[in-house]
Design an enzyme around this catalytic site. Structure first.
Site, PDB file in Angstrom:
ATOM      1  N   LYS A   1       0.675  -1.053   0.088  1.00 55.52           N
ATOM      2  CA  LYS A   1      -0.138   0.043   0.231  1.00 55.52           C
ATOM      3  C   LYS A   1       0.841   1.265  -0.065  1.00 55.52           C
ATOM      4  O   LYS A   1       0.447   2.253  -0.737  1.00 55.52           O
ATOM      5  CB  LYS A   1      -0.828  -0.191   1.217  1.00 55.52           C
TER       6      LYS A   1
ATOM      7  N   ASN B   1      -4.898   2.000  -1.484  1.00 60.18           N
ATOM      8  CA  ASN B   1      -5.389   0.314  -1.349  1.00 60.18           C
ATOM      9  C   ASN B   1      -6.386   0.108  -2.783  1.00 60.18           C
ATOM     10  O   ASN B   1      -6.767  -0.937  -2.935  1.00 60.18           O
ATOM     11  CB  ASN B   1      -6.313   0.307  -0.107  1.00 60.18           C
TER      12      ASN B   1
ATOM     13  N   GLY C   1      -0.080  -0.682  15.598  1.00 59.06           N
ATOM     14  CA  GLY C   1       0.454  -0.835  14.272  1.00 59.06           C
ATOM     15  C   GLY C   1       0.349   0.678  13.616  1.00 59.06           C
ATOM     16  O   GLY C   1      -0.372   1.640  14.187  1.00 59.06           O
TER      17      GLY C   1
ATOM     18  N   PRO D   1       9.697  -0.442  17.126  1.00 60.10           N
ATOM     19  CA  PRO D   1      10.389   1.131  16.506  1.00 60.10           C
ATOM     20  C   PRO D   1      11.482   0.375  15.583  1.00 60.10           C
ATOM     21  O   PRO D   1      12.387  -0.087  15.714  1.00 60.10           O
ATOM     22  CB  PRO D   1      11.164   1.314  18.015  1.00 60.10           C
TER      23      PRO D   1
HETATM   24  P1  NDP Z   1       1.128  -3.243   6.622  1.00 60.81           P
HETATM   25  O1  NDP Z   1       2.303  -4.242   6.405  1.00 60.81           O
HETATM   26  O2  NDP Z   1       1.343  -1.906   5.941  1.00 60.81           O
HETATM   27  O3  NDP Z   1       1.218  -2.949   8.128  1.00 60.81           O
HETATM   28  C1  NDP Z   1       1.302  -3.943   9.222  1.00 60.81           C
HETATM   29  C2  NDP Z   1       1.501  -3.332  10.649  1.00 60.81           C
HETATM   30  O4  NDP Z   1       1.469  -4.565  11.343  1.00 60.81           O
HETATM   31  C3  NDP Z   1       2.905  -2.778  10.500  1.00 60.81           C
HETATM   32  O5  NDP Z   1       2.653  -1.658  11.303  1.00 60.81           O
HETATM   33  C4  NDP Z   1       3.578  -3.374  11.433  1.00 60.81           C
HETATM   34  O6  NDP Z   1       4.769  -3.441  12.204  1.00 60.81           O
HETATM   35  C5  NDP Z   1       2.692  -4.389  12.333  1.00 60.81           C
HETATM   36  N1  NDP Z   1       2.940  -5.641  12.740  1.00 60.81           N
HETATM   37  C6  NDP Z   1       3.052  -6.683  11.836  1.00 60.81           C
HETATM   38  N2  NDP Z   1       3.658  -7.803  12.816  1.00 60.81           N
HETATM   39  C7  NDP Z   1       3.639  -7.461  13.961  1.00 60.81           C
HETATM   40  C8  NDP Z   1       4.230  -8.074  15.380  1.00 60.81           C
HETATM   41  N3  NDP Z   1       4.401  -9.174  15.289  1.00 60.81           N
HETATM   42  N4  NDP Z   1       4.321  -7.057  16.310  1.00 60.81           N
HETATM   43  C9  NDP Z   1       3.868  -5.696  16.335  1.00 60.81           C
HETATM   44  N5  NDP Z   1       3.397  -4.995  15.096  1.00 60.81           N
HETATM   45  C10 NDP Z   1       3.497  -5.994  13.966  1.00 60.81           C
HETATM   46  O7  NDP Z   1      -0.069  -3.798   6.399  1.00 60.81           O
HETATM   47  P2  NDP Z   1      -1.564  -3.096   6.331  1.00 60.81           P
HETATM   48  O8  NDP Z   1      -1.343  -1.878   7.237  1.00 60.81           O
HETATM   49  O9  NDP Z   1      -1.688  -2.964   4.926  1.00 60.81           O
HETATM   50  O10 NDP Z   1      -2.634  -4.089   6.753  1.00 60.81           O
HETATM   51  C11 NDP Z   1      -2.580  -4.463   8.281  1.00 60.81           C
HETATM   52  C12 NDP Z   1      -3.579  -5.689   8.409  1.00 60.81           C
HETATM   53  O11 NDP Z   1      -4.894  -5.037   8.157  1.00 60.81           O
HETATM   54  C13 NDP Z   1      -3.685  -6.855   7.297  1.00 60.81           C
HETATM   55  O12 NDP Z   1      -3.937  -7.904   8.167  1.00 60.81           O
HETATM   56  C14 NDP Z   1      -4.782  -6.599   6.522  1.00 60.81           C
HETATM   57  O13 NDP Z   1      -5.356  -7.809   6.087  1.00 60.81           O
HETATM   58  C15 NDP Z   1      -5.756  -5.734   7.525  1.00 60.81           C
HETATM   59  N6  NDP Z   1      -6.504  -5.116   6.522  1.00 60.81           N
HETATM   60  C16 NDP Z   1      -7.989  -5.328   6.697  1.00 60.81           C
HETATM   61  C17 NDP Z   1      -8.811  -4.608   5.887  1.00 60.81           C
HETATM   62  C18 NDP Z   1     -10.130  -4.772   6.103  1.00 60.81           C
HETATM   63  O14 NDP Z   1     -10.917  -4.240   5.249  1.00 60.81           O
HETATM   64  N7  NDP Z   1     -10.412  -5.547   7.106  1.00 60.81           N
HETATM   65  C19 NDP Z   1      -8.393  -3.353   5.135  1.00 60.81           C
HETATM   66  C20 NDP Z   1      -6.778  -3.096   5.143  1.00 60.81           C
HETATM   67  C21 NDP Z   1      -5.971  -3.880   5.765  1.00 60.81           C
HETATM   68  P3  NDP Z   1       6.225  -3.149  11.297  1.00 60.81           P
HETATM   69  O15 NDP Z   1       6.126  -1.928  10.331  1.00 60.81           O
HETATM   70  O16 NDP Z   1       7.118  -2.665  12.413  1.00 60.81           O
HETATM   71  O17 NDP Z   1       6.517  -4.580  10.865  1.00 60.81           O
END
Ligand code: NDP
Length: 287
Positions: A73, A94, A133, A159
């Site tokens: 995204k 998105n 997140g 972080p």
């Molecule tokens: P991104 O990859 O952009 O962001 C994921 C976030 O999750 C980041 O902040 C990441 O941290 C954090 N994260 C992942 N694993 C861990 C962990 N073990 N501990 C702490 N933080 C963690 O993904 P998106 O924001 O695009 O999507 C996130 C979720 O939202 C997905 O599961 C997606 O399916 C869902 N979603 C659902 C939608 C809906 O309509 N229901 C629409 C859009 C998304 P870091 O950057 O530090 O890795």
């Protein structure tokens, strides 16, 4: 011979992984009900380094549009010709709409989230909100919550990319009246007792990692807290199990998914799909 139109109208989703994305089920159910028999929704696994090539391919193959999901995204912003005002503020795309080879990046995640909140009778105005997140979904949600008058948003993230979180915070402070804190997420986080809404906007719990849950102190959840997960698959995550066991009000990511998919269909086709029918198709697929 009867004259036929066999040309496919293409839309879909770019993700990595992509196989678990249930978008096809919802979108094709909507196309059928709208009588759009030549519309196809393709689920496409695009390696992170190849997103630019994949987006260029949309023009060559005359896709009407595409969804971008994890992890594309934020990167997608670089490859579109134009950004909608919302996507500009959020810094993530998105949905892409292709109008005669001009690609516009949109963002319907936050809007889908807000419609889900409304359906649960939750008004974010003057509320204290914790968002887990800081990725694409979190950014969209934070921007929409702040624009809807949230009082205070606390953002928790591991972080890693401090610049990305700083950018989001500056965007919120410059464009809205919300107060924002960023807390580095290292230990099990205690949710402050005056929190009204807790949002899991991470990908923790998403298939296939269905046993994972965010590292928070679940005993700190106040009984009055409203909880919203973004994970649509599975609909009932270990995070929500903890929340449900404590008797709190919650909603899964399914409602948000249907809402944003409906918004996307309207952008691509100009038609309004039946959300109840889309929900039914998704439930049947996930059962
Ligand atoms: P991104 O990859 O952009 O962001 C994921 C976030 O999750 C980041 O902040 C990441 O941290 C954090 N994260 C992942 N694993 C861990 C962990 N073990 N501990 C702490 N933080 C963690 O993904 P998106 O924001 O695009 O999507 C996130 C979720 O939202 C997905 O599961 C997606 O399916 C869902 N979603 C659902 C939608 C809906 O309509 N229901 C629409 C859009 C998304 P870091 O950057 O530090 O890795």
């Amino acid at each position: 011979m009867k004259e036929q139109d066999y040309l496919d109208h293409l839309v879909g989703v770019f993700g990595h992984p992509a196989a678990e994305n249930p978008g096809v089920v919802i979108q094709e159910a909507a196309f059928r009900s709208l009588g759009l028999r030549n519309w196809r929704f393709l689920t496409i696994d695009v390696d992170p380094g190849k997103l630019g090539d994949a987006i260029l391919g949309l023009k060559a193959m005359k896709f009407r549009g595409i969804n971008c999901t994890v992890p594309h995204k934020i990167e997608a912003v670089k490859y579109v010709d134009k950004l909608s005002p919302g996507a500009t503020l959020i810094g993530a795309v998105n949905t892409i709409v292709n109008d005669g080879s001009v690609l516009t990046g949109e963002n319907t995640d936050g809007k889908g989230f807000m419609i889900a909140l409304q359906s649960a009778d939750m008004d974010p105005a003057e509320k204290n909100i914790v968002v887990l997140g800081a990725g694409g979904a979190a950014r969209a949600i934070c921007v929409e919550l702040a624009m809807a008058g949230a009082r205070h948003i606390t953002i928790l993230n591991i972080p890693k990319d401090q610049g990305l979180v700083e950018g989001l915070i500056q965007t919120l402070l410059r464009n809205t009246k919300v107060k924002v804190d960023y807390l580095p997420w290292v230990d099990a986080f205690k949710i402050p007792p005056d929190t009204d809404i807790l949002v899991n906007a991470t990908s923790i719990g998403l298939y296939p990692n269905v046993y994972d849950k965010p590292n928070i102190d679940y005993d700190s959840l106040a009984p009055s807290l409203y909880v919203q997960d973004v994970i649509p698959n599975p609909a009932f995550t270990p995070f929500l199990e903890e929340v449900d066991r404590r008797g709190l009000r919650w909603q899964s990511g399914v409602q948000m998914l249907i809402n944003q998919a409906a918004l996307n269909i309207t952008m691509w086709t100009g038609l309004e799909p039946d959300k109840a029918l889309m929900m039914k198709a998704l439930k049947e697929a996930l059962e």
